[in-house]
Write an enzyme that holds these catalytic residues in place. Structure first.
Site, PDB file in Angstrom:
ATOM      1  N   ILE A  68       0.950  -1.193  -0.007  1.00 15.86           N
ATOM      2  CA  ILE A  68       0.094  -0.013   0.057  1.00 15.86           C
ATOM      3  C   ILE A  68       0.891   1.106   0.047  1.00 15.86           C
ATOM      4  CG2 ILE A  68      -2.077  -1.070   1.109  1.00 15.86           C
ATOM      5  CD1 ILE A  68      -1.341   0.351   3.894  1.00 15.86           C
ATOM      6  N   GLY A 121       8.268   4.068   0.922  1.00 20.56           N
ATOM      7  CA  GLY A 121       8.692   5.155   1.638  1.00 20.56           C
ATOM      8  C   GLY A 121      10.342   5.311   1.475  1.00 20.56           C
ATOM      9  N   ASP A 169      11.466  14.533  11.156  1.00 19.76           N
ATOM     10  CA  ASP A 169      11.149  14.254  10.230  1.00 19.76           C
ATOM     11  C   ASP A 169       9.396  14.692  10.345  1.00 19.76           C
ATOM     12  OD1 ASP A 169      11.133  14.322   7.363  1.00 19.76           O
ATOM     13  OD2 ASP A 169      11.033  12.140   7.236  1.00 19.76           O
TER      14      ASP A 169
END
Length: 1017
Positions: free
Chosen positions: A707, A710, A846
């Site tokens: 799905i 990254g 991040d």
């Protein structure tokens, strides 16, 4: 005959009044009135009477028909209003209708009647004598059409607070108009000034709170010499206030707030001697208060808050009629004029967030008494004026973050009206007057970070409205009185870093609304009351660094809302209650006590590795940080029995393992599509109680379940047999990262999981960080699964994807401001927990919208901790560049050092995304600009902040969005020191809660009071 009698009566009413015998008039033929009358014969007079009456009857019937059209348009929305509008009843007796002396309709007065629908202006403007239309505060829709120009005798038009659309019709034909109110009516387009300039009789204009096209201040209005009321708030007016504003010498009320006005306040404004209210707040006005401003001696209310005004306040010392002065959030300097102490009517004074120095006039508020005063966030010194609560009117005394000295004046213990007392972060000292503790209406007592001493007296039992008692960082001492449990509305008790001693009151369980109890760093002793387990609303308990002894009450295990429990550095003994197994804690610290026995299994997880340090007597079979339970001394038969049981269990495990291996080998031998994953030796580390096995996870790692991809790995969606869904992340290993091209293909999952033989730093970081976190706004890591060549992390599955997707991609949805605000607050609380609730702060490194995931209820979770680091003892630490373009704090580029303020900067960028709808980096911003520089450039160019708000956010919510944008600007300051902490960010966001329930008449009050004080509108 009945009808005939009515006609006869009506005919009698039609007769004109004869002139008096002494008066004469000349008719068109030059005859005197008496001479003319002598020439009228009786038949002629009768004909005239019949003619006039027939005209009157015709007009009356026509007016009835037109009013019936009006009724038909609105009757369904409020039948009661029109119950008298029936045939047979004179129109002059209709509810809301007034007639003139000739029996013709002159006024329609139906404000605030819940009317919904489109106004039939063609019908009502055919009423020849109509002088007044008052339909404000309804739900009228449609347009204010061209038919309105036929109301040529209209003197009063009120259509404010409705839901019209489009432009306003040309009003130039309404030359008798004196009163015009279209405030907050929904109209838009160009300002209707060209039609207004010809209406020289206008004395009252209210066109505020409408989304007009941006335009300069309309100079046409300066020609309206009769004007006494001008309300143009929130109209998208830009540029400067014209110098000729001083020509409107009859003005009593001038409101230009919430616009885009810039430049200085013109000196000519000092000529408006009749002005009693001047509202200029929330613009970009600069410069000093003009010379001659002190001539406005009639001024009662003056608000120029949230601008860029500077200089001192000396021009205001002559305004002897001032009742309300609000200049907060500017750059004023110097002292508060001593003449303020002589202002006998001054009741509201708000000067917070300026650069004021010196002392406050000691006679301030000593005449009629203050309602509220806020001088927070300045550099004020000296004592607090003692008589501001004269006449017992004061509700708010707010003096946070200054340099005040001396004691709290004794006079305030009789201030029964006071509900907020906040003097945080000053240098106040002495003993708090005992009556202050028991003020009947006090809701917030915040005396923290001063030098107060003495004790909390038994008077506190009378504080029936008290919600927050914040006394941290002072020198308070003595015992907490038992009477504190009578303050039944207490929500927060924060007494950290004082010298309190004695026991916690036994009846503390009576405080059913208590959510926080923080007694950290005092000298409390005795046992923890069992009744504390009856505080059903409590979410945070901190009793660390005291001298509590005895056992931990098992009743604490029943606190379903408890999120944080810190009992460290005490003298507690006994076992950790087994009831704690049912708690859902984000923070647990029982370290440095005298606890013994086995740690409950549900607490024996890596997240709580340091939670039991300094307790040599505790043990666990699952935690590395404490003694293994089997190593404890054993004796007698019980030891032999345990040994036999252990041997038996070990034998059975070995037997079952052999059987499983045999069956697995046989299955694999007969399976032509051999799966190499199943031959690996897996190690699964749980961080929560699990309802699945590693085999269920591994079997679901297939390309069809992929799905997401990254920077550090692929993510798979796993559906379990019980319907539960999980997200499984495969962290890229060293070998995989060396071949990044493979990331873009959906090859065999087994092949990808075979790559590499060493865990990546990102994997170690994410496991080390997430396994210890427990917070509703941080993504939950259930377990890790590792083998020689595979690194898997199993998370909760969040079905609504990332905030980035919902704002910027094809998955974008229409998000109203309330949803965006809730996402902002939730994400902020997650980061606040990372920075302030984890022992050592966790820096995410991040923070970005793609790392804020949304659950099925659109609640946010902070995710992806691949770059996270724990802050070491030294504070800052150095590492290679990490993060994402557009979100990286500027100091990182030249120092490579980061701390919590770097995350704050990144979160500020996320807030800008939520408010503007823009990406962090976009070609629209221009070369070398990101969203932060773009926003700042708009402000520099004097553009209104409201133009930066995403156009899909409703006009009614844009002011709320602006509040959050201001917080974002604060978060993204170039200087890290000037950025707020995440704890402060959460507080500011909560204080910027949308005021959906506030009516238009008190919106400004909400802005001026609620935002600054944390009121929930």
């Amino acid at each position: 005959m009945e009808f005939g009698r009515k006609i006869s009566n009506r005919r009698l009413n039609c007769l004109p009044s004869p002139p008096s015998s002494s008066s004469t008039f000349t008719n068109p033929h030059g005859m005197s009135a008496m001479h003319a009358r002598r020439r009228w014969s009786p038949p002629m007079i009768l004909c005239l009477i019949l003619f006039l009456c027939s005209v009157s009857l015709s007009t009356s019937a026509d007016e009835f028909q037109q009013l019936m059209k009006f009724k038909a348009a609105f009757e369904n929305s409020n039948p009661t209003t029109f119950s008298s509008w029936v045939e047979g009843n004179s129109v002059c007796n209709f509810a809301g209708i007034k007639c003139d002396s000739n029996g013709l309709v002159s006024e329609i007065n139906l404000p605030n009647q819940n009317l919904a629908g489109t106004v039939p202006f063609d019908a009502i403007c055919s009423l020849q004598s109509l002088q007044k239309i008052s339909l404000g505060s309804n739900s009228l829709s449609g347009s204010i059409g061209e038919d309105l120009k036929n109301c040529v005798r209209l003197q009063h038009l009120d259509l404010g607070l409705n839901s019209f659309t489009g432009k306003v019709a040309d009003l130039s034909s309404l030359r008798e108009l004196r009163y015009l109110n279209l405030n907050h009516s929904g109209i838009s387009g160009a300002f209707p000034w060209k039609s207004v300039e010809n209406l020289t009789n206008l004395a009252f204009i209210s066109l505020g709170d409408n989304p007009f096209d941006p335009s300069p201040f309309p100079t046409e209005v300066l020609k309206l010499e009769k004007l006494y009321w001008l309300y143009l708030t929130n109209c998208s007016i830009n540029g400067r206030i014209p110098k000729d504003i001083g020509n409107l010498t009859l003005l009593q009320n001038l409101e230009l707030s919430d616009n885009k006005l810039s430049g200085e306040i013109p000196e000519s404004i000092g000529r408006l001697k009749n002005l009693y209210q001047l509202e200029l707040y929330n613009n970009k006005l600069s410069g000093k208060l003009p010379n001659g401003f002190g001539n406005l001696t009639s001024l009662v209310n003056f608000d120029a808050s949230t601008n860029q005004l500077e200089g001192d306040l000396s021009e205001l010392r002559f305004l002897t009629n001032l009742a309300s002065l609000q200049l907060f959030e500017n750059q004023f300097v110097g002292e508060v004029p001593k003449e303020f102490g002589e202002l006998k009517n001054l009741s509201n004074l708000s000067l917070y967030t300026n650069k004021l120095t010196g002392t406050l006039p000691q006679k301030l508020g000593s005449w009629s008494g203050m309602l509220y005063i806020d001088v927070s966030d300045n550099f004020l010194t000296g004592p607090i004026p003692p008589e501001m609560c004269k006449n017992n009117k004061m509700m708010k005394l707010l003096m946070l973050n200054n340099r005040f000295t001396g004691e709290l004046p004794a006079s305030y213990e009789d201030c029964k009206s006071l509900n907020r007392l906040r003097v945080t972060n000053n240098s106040l000292s002495g003993i708090v007057p005992s009556g202050i503790w028991g003020l009947p209406n006090i809701a917030h007592i915040d005396l923290s970070s001063n030098r107060f001493e003495g004790s909390v007296t038994s008077d506190i039992g009378n504080a029936k409205s008290l919600a927050q008692l914040l006394l941290g960082n002072n020198k308070f001492s003595g015992e907490l009185p038992d009477e504190i449990t009578e303050a039944s509305l207490l929500d927060s008790i924060q007494l950290t870093s004082n010298q309190f001693s004695g026991k916690i009151p036994e009846n503390i369980g009576k405080l059913k609304k208590l959510s926080m109890l923080d007694l950290d760093s005092n000298q409390f002793s005795g046992s923890i009351p069992d009744s504390l387990g009856s505080c059903v609303s409590i979410s945070q308990i901190n009793l660390a660094q005291n001298s509590f002894s005895g056992k931990i009450p098992s009743s604490l295990g029943s606190l379903r809302s408890l999120n944080s429990l810190n009992l460290s550095d005490n003298k507690l003994s006994g076992e950790v209650p087994s009831s704690f197994s049912s708690l859902r804690l984000s923070l647990l610290d029982l370290s440095n006590n005298r606890l013994t026995g086995r740690i409950p299994e549900s607490l024996s997880i890596e997240a709580f590795n340091s939670s039991f340090a300094g307790n040599p007597g505790v043990c666990s079979d699952d935690m590395k940080s404490v003694r293994h339970c089997s190593s404890s001394p054993s004796s007698g038969n019980s030891g032999h029995v345990r040994t036999l049981i252990s041997c038996f269990i070990a034998g059975m495990v070995a037997l079952l393992a052999s059987l499983a291996y045999f069956l697995l080998f046989k299955s694999q031998k007969n399976d032509k599509s051999e799966n190499p994953l199943k031959r690996s030796s897996w190690n699964m580390k749980p961080y929560h109680l699990l309802s699945f096995t590693e085999e269920e996870i591994i079997d679901a790692i297939k390309s069809e379940n992929l799905i997401g991809k990254g920077g550090s790995g692929n993510v798979y969606k796993v559906s379990l047999s019980d319907g539960k869904q999980l997200a499984v992340k495969h962290i890229w290993t060293a070998t995989a990262v060396s071949n990044p091209g493979d990331r873009n293909s959906c090859r065999s999952s087994a092949a990808m999981l075979k790559r590499g033989k060493s865990r990546s730093p990102e994997y170690d970081a994410e496991v080390a960080t997430l396994s210890s976190l427990r917070h509703v706004n941080v993504v939950k890591l259930y377990c890790s699964i590792t083998s020689e060549d595979s690194n898997l992390l199993v998370y909760e599955y969040l079905p609504n994807g990332s905030l980035w997707d919902r704002l910027h991609t094809c998955k974008k949805i229409e998000m109203g401001w309330e949803m965006r605000y809730e996402i902002a607050v939730g994400a902020a609380k997650g980061l606040e927990y990372l920075h302030h609730g984890c022992g050592k702060a966790v820096i995410h490194r991040d923070v970005k919208s793609s790392n804020i995931l949304l659950d099925e209820n659109w609640k946010p979770r902070i995710a992806d901790f691949g770059l996270a680091k724990m802050v070491q003892a030294g504070g800052d630490w150095t590492h290679v560049i990490a993060g994402t373009l557009g979100y990286i704090a500027p100091e990182y580029a030249y120092t490579y050092k980061i701390n919590e303020k770097s995350d704050v900067y990144s979160f500020g960028v996320v807030l800008m995304e939520l408010v503007t709808g823009k990406r962090p980096v976009d070609a629209e911003f221009g070369e070398n600009k990101d969203i932060v520089k773009w926003v700042c450039s708009k402000i520099t160019d004097k553009e209104s902040l409201i133009d930066l708000v995403d156009s899909s956010i409703s006009a009614a919510s844009r002011e709320d969005a602006i509040k959050v944008l201001r917080i974002a600007i604060h978060c993204t300051s170039n200087n890290p020191v000037q950025r707020p902490s995440m704890r402060m960010v959460v507080q500011m966001l909560e204080e910027a809660e949308p005021c959906q329930l506030i009516t238009i008449t008190v919106t400004k009050e909400c802005q001026n009071i609620a935002i600054q004080e944390g009121f929930k509108c």
